[in-house]
Design a protein around this motif. Sequence first.
Motif, PDB file in Angstrom:
ATOM      1  N   PRO A 245       0.831  -1.213   0.000  1.00  0.00           N
ATOM      2  CA  PRO A 245       0.000   0.000   0.000  1.00  0.00           C
ATOM      3  C   PRO A 245       0.860   1.256   0.000  1.00  0.00           C
ATOM      4  O   PRO A 245       2.007   1.257   0.468  1.00  0.00           O
ATOM      5  N   ALA A 246       0.304   2.331  -0.526  1.00  0.00           N
ATOM      6  CA  ALA A 246       1.022   3.600  -0.615  1.00  0.00           C
ATOM      7  C   ALA A 246       0.851   4.422   0.656  1.00  0.00           C
ATOM      8  O   ALA A 246      -0.077   4.220   1.446  1.00  0.00           O
ATOM      9  N   ASN A 247       1.757   5.354   0.855  1.00  0.00           N
ATOM     10  CA  ASN A 247       1.652   6.381   1.900  1.00  0.00           C
ATOM     11  C   ASN A 247       1.511   5.815   3.309  1.00  0.00           C
ATOM     12  O   ASN A 247       0.859   6.410   4.173  1.00  0.00           O
ATOM     13  N   GLY A 248       2.116   4.668   3.546  1.00  0.00           N
ATOM     14  CA  GLY A 248       2.085   4.077   4.875  1.00  0.00           C
ATOM     15  C   GLY A 248       0.744   3.506   5.280  1.00  0.00           C
ATOM     16  O   GLY A 248       0.520   3.227   6.461  1.00  0.00           O
ATOM     17  N   ALA A 249      -0.159   3.330   4.342  1.00  0.00           N
ATOM     18  CA  ALA A 249      -1.476   2.770   4.656  1.00  0.00           C
ATOM     19  C   ALA A 249      -1.312   1.383   5.264  1.00  0.00           C
ATOM     20  O   ALA A 249      -0.543   0.562   4.772  1.00  0.00           O
ATOM     21  N   ASP A 250      -2.058   1.133   6.339  1.00  0.00           N
ATOM     22  CA  ASP A 250      -1.917  -0.120   7.078  1.00  0.00           C
ATOM     23  C   ASP A 250      -3.287  -0.770   7.238  1.00  0.00           C
ATOM     24  O   ASP A 250      -4.125  -0.287   7.996  1.00  0.00           O
ATOM     25  N   GLY A 304      -9.948   0.783   8.814  1.00  0.00           N
ATOM     26  CA  GLY A 304      -9.956   0.324   7.425  1.00  0.00           C
ATOM     27  C   GLY A 304     -10.139   1.466   6.450  1.00  0.00           C
ATOM     28  O   GLY A 304      -9.426   1.566   5.441  1.00  0.00           O
ATOM     29  N   LEU A 305     -11.090   2.360   6.729  1.00  0.00           N
ATOM     30  CA  LEU A 305     -11.338   3.488   5.830  1.00  0.00           C
ATOM     31  C   LEU A 305     -10.176   4.473   5.826  1.00  0.00           C
ATOM     32  O   LEU A 305      -9.860   5.061   4.780  1.00  0.00           O
ATOM     33  N   ALA A 306      -9.541   4.671   6.977  1.00  0.00           N
ATOM     34  CA  ALA A 306      -8.374   5.561   7.018  1.00  0.00           C
ATOM     35  C   ALA A 306      -7.234   4.996   6.177  1.00  0.00           C
ATOM     36  O   ALA A 306      -6.522   5.739   5.487  1.00  0.00           O
ATOM     37  N   ALA A 307      -7.049   3.667   6.209  1.00  0.00           N
ATOM     38  CA  ALA A 307      -6.022   3.042   5.391  1.00  0.00           C
ATOM     39  C   ALA A 307      -6.344   3.201   3.903  1.00  0.00           C
ATOM     40  O   ALA A 307      -5.466   3.530   3.094  1.00  0.00           O
ATOM     41  N   LEU A 308      -7.600   2.989   3.533  1.00  0.00           N
ATOM     42  CA  LEU A 308      -7.993   3.154   2.133  1.00  0.00           C
ATOM     43  C   LEU A 308      -7.790   4.595   1.681  1.00  0.00           C
ATOM     44  O   LEU A 308      -7.320   4.847   0.562  1.00  0.00           O
ATOM     45  N   ASP A 309      -8.128   5.542   2.536  1.00  0.00           N
ATOM     46  CA  ASP A 309      -7.967   6.955   2.211  1.00  0.00           C
ATOM     47  C   ASP A 309      -6.501   7.286   1.916  1.00  0.00           C
ATOM     48  O   ASP A 309      -6.189   7.973   0.938  1.00  0.00           O
ATOM     49  N   ALA A 310      -5.597   6.777   2.752  1.00  0.00           N
ATOM     50  CA  ALA A 310      -4.172   7.022   2.536  1.00  0.00           C
ATOM     51  C   ALA A 310      -3.682   6.317   1.273  1.00  0.00           C
ATOM     52  O   ALA A 310      -2.911   6.877   0.485  1.00  0.00           O
ATOM     53  N   ASP A 311      -4.137   5.095   1.060  1.00  0.00           N
ATOM     54  CA  ASP A 311      -3.672   4.284  -0.063  1.00  0.00           C
ATOM     55  C   ASP A 311      -4.082   4.889  -1.405  1.00  0.00           C
ATOM     56  O   ASP A 311      -3.340   4.810  -2.388  1.00  0.00           O
TER      57      ASP A 311
END
Length: 400
Positions: A245-250, A304-311
């Motif tokens: 994933p991009a931008n540190g998305a976890d 989950g949504l915060a990770a998707l937002d970053a990704d």
Amino acid sequence: MIARLGRRELIRAGLGAALLPGLRGLAFAGPATAHAPLMVLVFLRGGMDSLHFLSPADDAAFVEMRAAELRTAADGAQAGHRLDAHRGIDFRLHREATGLAEIWRDRRLALWPAAGLPEPTRSHFEAQSLMATGRGRSREARGGGWLGAWAAALGQDVLAGPFALAGQGGLPPELAGAARALSLPALSGGLALPGGRIGALAIEALHAEGQDAVSRAARAAIGDMRALDALLPRDGEGRITPYRPANGADYAGVGGFGAALATVAQAAKSHPGLVAAQVDLGGWDTHEGQGWRLPGLVRTLSRGLAALDADLAGLPRRWCVLVASEFGRRLRANGSGGTDHGRAGTVMAFGRGGALGGHFGAWPGLSRDALEDGVDLAVAEDYRAVFRRVMEDLAGRSVV
């Protein structure tokens, strides 16, 4: 060429002029491009208690009629994230919704705190069916889903071959009727057809010449699977490399929900033809033990949504995540430490490229005379009007 989500398509999706007077069509930019907008629907099956998720913390009627353990408070151990969203009411997001609160502070989250079906129902089956098609009871319930209609309306707007994706096993009813749709719980194993090479040849031969709907759908699915599979990164031996994933998305720590969202993100970044996607998150039917069950659900949803937002932050096109549930829950708790089926609930939307961030929808209040049937948060906004506004904002065009 201009692709248009017009009156016929919107009426078919249940979101058109017949339901919303004065709205006639939604125009998309042309000519055809590889940068069509992406709509991601996250459906919370079971009926999320939005009054616990998004609480009017200092509302006197709310404090009086809702048990303390089922409220998000302004202070103390149950204190939530202050939104400063409504003049005169201290609305708080659940304490476990940290990621969503950060998106709100970034002015990219829109909230409608009292949206829902205009038709009174407390049936999961009926409410989910009505929302999937976008049709009211007065309209025949058969036909495709509204998200499938969105994907179909973009058919002339994408050079790369538009398709829809369910990041889970099985196609949800919202995507039913989409001309090209795949159900893919994961991409880590590639997209080979079942049965290996021989099985693939047999499936292709079976549908090679057919002109019926099944054969056409099979050929489209095979083509889409191969196109997406060819875009997956591989090592020198042809093995698919793990997704990064991009931008540190976890996505770790949120189970299958995170894996499904990661699948959507990877597909969106790999293939510009992905124009619609859906992921379901169940477990929201909190008739009992809500005080200890809801925090984990909200934590999973928010992380989950915060990770998707970053990704997806660097995706070179407009995208939006729309979050909804079939209904909210009763104002008063039941005798099992939970809440029963209610009416209005919270709808959320966030993304990149739109202009809805910071919007906070209508709030009818919780005074006794404002409640529906004396027990429920009343529906202040038809969910179809909310969905339509999100579609309009994502498309980047006004209704004409």
